[in-house]
Structures are given as structure tokens and as C-alpha cells.
Design an enzyme around this catalytic site. Structure first.
Site, short mmCIF file in Angstrom:
data_model
loop_
_atom_site.label_atom_id
_atom_site.label_comp_id
_atom_site.label_asym_id
_atom_site.label_seq_id
_atom_site.Cartn_x
_atom_site.Cartn_y
_atom_site.Cartn_z
CE LYS A 247 -3.69 -1.94 2.72
NZ LYS A 247 -5.00 -1.79 1.97
NE ARG B 70 -11.24 -9.50 -2.60
CZ ARG B 70 -11.56 -8.70 -3.40
NH1 ARG B 70 -11.93 -9.22 -4.60
NH2 ARG B 70 -11.69 -7.51 -3.01
#
Length: 364
Positions: A263, A337
Site C-alpha cells: 500500500k 476475501r
């Protein structure tokens, strides 16, 4: 900041202290004459002519030692609206030098059942602070004295409010901890303490998850020196109920750098919050246990750290999930997920729940 709440039966006498009185949505104070002096009544009545009556609260400094707070009770309030009133009241007094208030419950309309209970519940939820690591801790006590005949919640409602508050504060404490403290192992240790409430806590470590085939979840934590875990929290409050339990599944990424798909540095410190979904699950199960809820529920949380490292999962890797499906990882920052894939399929297979609700931050 600490909140002390005291209940007293007398409410009709006029007090020289800070008063909290309830009025209708038009701030009609005609019914307050027996609770305040004549001079205070006319002073406030005069100021109301130029006040913004659309507000929920109006505060009047009637002297250097006394405030009178008028709380407007609008028509058609939901219980959440009443809680918000209590929270707003706390926001007004939090930084006040005055530390004692008298809340007159006799001025509340009979229209709302247990109004004062919801009002104080909202106040207490708003009062939460996380000051554990501050060098200078402000030690201030706000005393709320509740007067009148409508001041006491039923024992059942008091237990419900207490359970929600403790569960909420537990979740907030988990979310607020810095990531160097609340790694997956420390998280597990805190969840194990829930056993004293009658919650069945089962911890699956990495070797156990490998045997179960949870490579989707395990892949996320490969870059971290901290071990990954899956934890189940079972509350069986109704042993006679043979129906399938309710289930809540939470994402517990204790810190999310994005992994190899790193990130940007800006705001990355906020990625300690990426375990908030799991914290809600833990707080919820704790709440059910404290209030002795007559239901059967299970919480499942996947606890990992998503870090770059020599052994970290790579974009392009293919992993096999618990349910046998294969997953190609195109971006390691889509880790939520992957954690939930194994946690949800495991919950479905093991507990066969009536339904599953998953709670997660930043997950598509």
C-alpha cells in the site's frame, strides 16, 4: 474520563446545582416552574426567544456556579434517537469544568418507556476513551445524579445495557490497540479470557489449519513472523433449542501492509483497523454471554498479518481453499476475501448455521 451514575427518588425540590431538564420539541418550559426558581424561569424564557429551537440541547449559564441544560424530546423518537441525545449531552459536558449534574427524570414525557435508560446508555457509550498509552492521563470524574420517579431502568434493561456497553468497549479496545501489541497471538490470548463467561473458545493454529486445508487464509500470513490463527467462539444460551445456531464471521487482519502489493505509505498506520470486523464479532458474542441471551450463536474470526517478506505470498500464486476451490492471487492487497473464504466455508461446514453474517473492513 469516568462516569458515575447515582439514582435518587426526590426530584421536585429546586436545586442550586447544574440541572438537566427535558422539554418538548418547541422548548416549552411552562412545566418546569416547580424545578427552577422564578428568576431562572424568566431568564431562560427570555433567552429562548432568540435561541435556535431546532437544536436538541440548549445550555444556559444562569450563574457562575450553575448551568441549566434543556433537552428537547422530539415527536416520534426511536430508541437510537434517545441514545444519540445522551451522547450529544455527554459531548457538551465532556470538556466542561463542572463535574456534577442533576438529571430530572420527572420532566420526561410518559410517551417513551425507559427513556432515561436509553439516554444514559447513549451517554456511557459516548464516554469511551482509549488512553492506555498516554503519558499524562486526565483523571476526571463526571457525576450524574438521576432524580425523580422515572429514573430507574428495570433490572432486565440494566443488564442488557451493561452487556452492550461491555461488548462495545471490548471491541473498541481491540480496534484501538497498536499493531505491535495486538498481533494475532495476543488477540488469541484476549479471546481465551472469554471462557470465564461461559463461551467455548477453540483456537486453530497454523499446523491445524494446514491439516484442514485452509491455504487461502494461511497464504495471507506467510510474510509475517507472527503466526496466523482461526478462532471459534460458541455461546450456547439455549440448550433446548435444536435449531442451527446463528453465525457471525469476522475478518481479523491485525495489520495490513498490502503484502507484496504494498500500500502507499500515506495513512498506512490506519491499517491496524483492518481487524475491526473480527472485533465486532468478539464483542457481540461477549454481549450475548453477559446478558445470558437465550440463543445459540457462534463467532468465527480469522487472525492474520499481511506483511511483505521473503516467504510472503506473491501476485500470481495459486492457493487451494478449505472448500477445495483454487484461487489465483492477482493482488496480495485483496487479502480480506482470502481470509473470509476459509472462515466462511469452515463455519458453514462445521456449524451448519441458520445464517452467516460476515463483518469486514475494506473487503470487496
Amino acid at each position: 474520563m469516568s462516569i458515575e451514575i447515582n439514582y435518587k427518588n426526590s426530584g421536585s425540590k429546586k436545586l442550586p446545582a447544574n440541572l438537566v431538564l427535558f422539554v418538548d420539541e418547541k422548548f416549552n418550559i411552562s412545566n418546569l416552574k416547580k424545578y427552577i426558581s422564578s428568576s431562572e424561569f424568566f431568564y431562560i424564557n427570555d433567552l429562548l426567544k432568540t435561541s435556535d429551537l431546532k437544536k436538541n440541547l440548549l445550555v444556559f449559564e444562569v450563574s457562575s456556579k450553575k448551568k441549566i441544560v434543556l433537552v428537547s424530546i422530539k415527536n416520534s423518537l426511536e430508541t437510537s434517537d434517545i441514545e444519540n441525545l445522551g451522547a450529544e449531552f455527554y459531548g457538551r459536558i465532556n470538556h466542561d469544568k463542572k463535574s456534577e449534574y442533576f438529571v430530572n427524570s420527572d420532566t420526561i414525557s410518559n410517551k417513551y418507556e425507559n427513556f432515561i435508560g436509553y439516554f444514559l446508555h447513549g451517554l456511557k457509550l459516548k464516554s469511551y476513551e482509549f488512553n492506555l498509552y498516554k503519558s499524562k492521563k486526565e483523571k476526571k470524574l463526571i457525576s450524574i445524579n438521576v432524580l425523580g420517579k422515572k429514573n430507574k431502568a428495570t433490572i432486565q434493561n440494566e443488564l442488557r445495557f451493561k452487556a452492550i456497553e461491555e461488548g462495545t468497549f471490548f471491541a473498541r479496545d481491540l480496534v484501538s490497540e497498536p499493531p505491535n501489541v495486538l498481533n494475532p497471538k495476543e488477540y488469541v490470548n484476549r479471546l481465551l479470557k472469554l471462557r470465564k463467561l461461559g463461551i467455548k473458545v477453540t483456537v486453530y493454529n497454523e499446523s491445524q489449519m494446514k491439516k484442514l486445508g485452509m491455504h487461502s487464509l494461511l497464504g495471507v500470513g506467510r510474510g509475517s513472523i507472527n503466526e496466523s490463527f482461526l478462532v471459534t467462539l460458541e455461546w450456547n444460551g439455549n440448550k433446548k433449542d435444536k435449531k442451527a445456531p446463528l453465525s457471525f464471521v469476522g475478518k481479523g487482519v491485525c495489520f495490513d501492509t498490502g503484502g507484496i502489493s504494498l500500500k502507499p505509505a500515506k495513512f498506512m498506520e490506519e491499517m491496524k483497523y483492518d481487524m475491526a470486523g473480527s472485533a465486532v464479532v468478539a464483542g457481540l458474542i461477549q454481549t450475548l454471554a453477559i446478558r445470558k441471551a437465550k440463543i445459540n450463536a457462534v463467532g468465527v474470526v480469522g487472525l492474520v498479518e499481511n506483511m511483505p517478506g521473503g516467504n510472503a505470498q506473491r501476485p500470481g500464486d495459486i492457493v487451494k481453499a478449505y472448500n477445495g476451490k483454487t484461487i489465483e492471487v492477482l493482488n496480495t492487497d485483496a487479502e480480506g476475501r482470502l481470509v473470509l473464504a476459509d472462515a466462511l466455508s469452515f463455519t458453514e461446514a462445521k456449524f451448519k448455521p441458520r445464517f452467516m453474517i460476515d463483518l469486514a473492513t475494506l473487503t470487496g
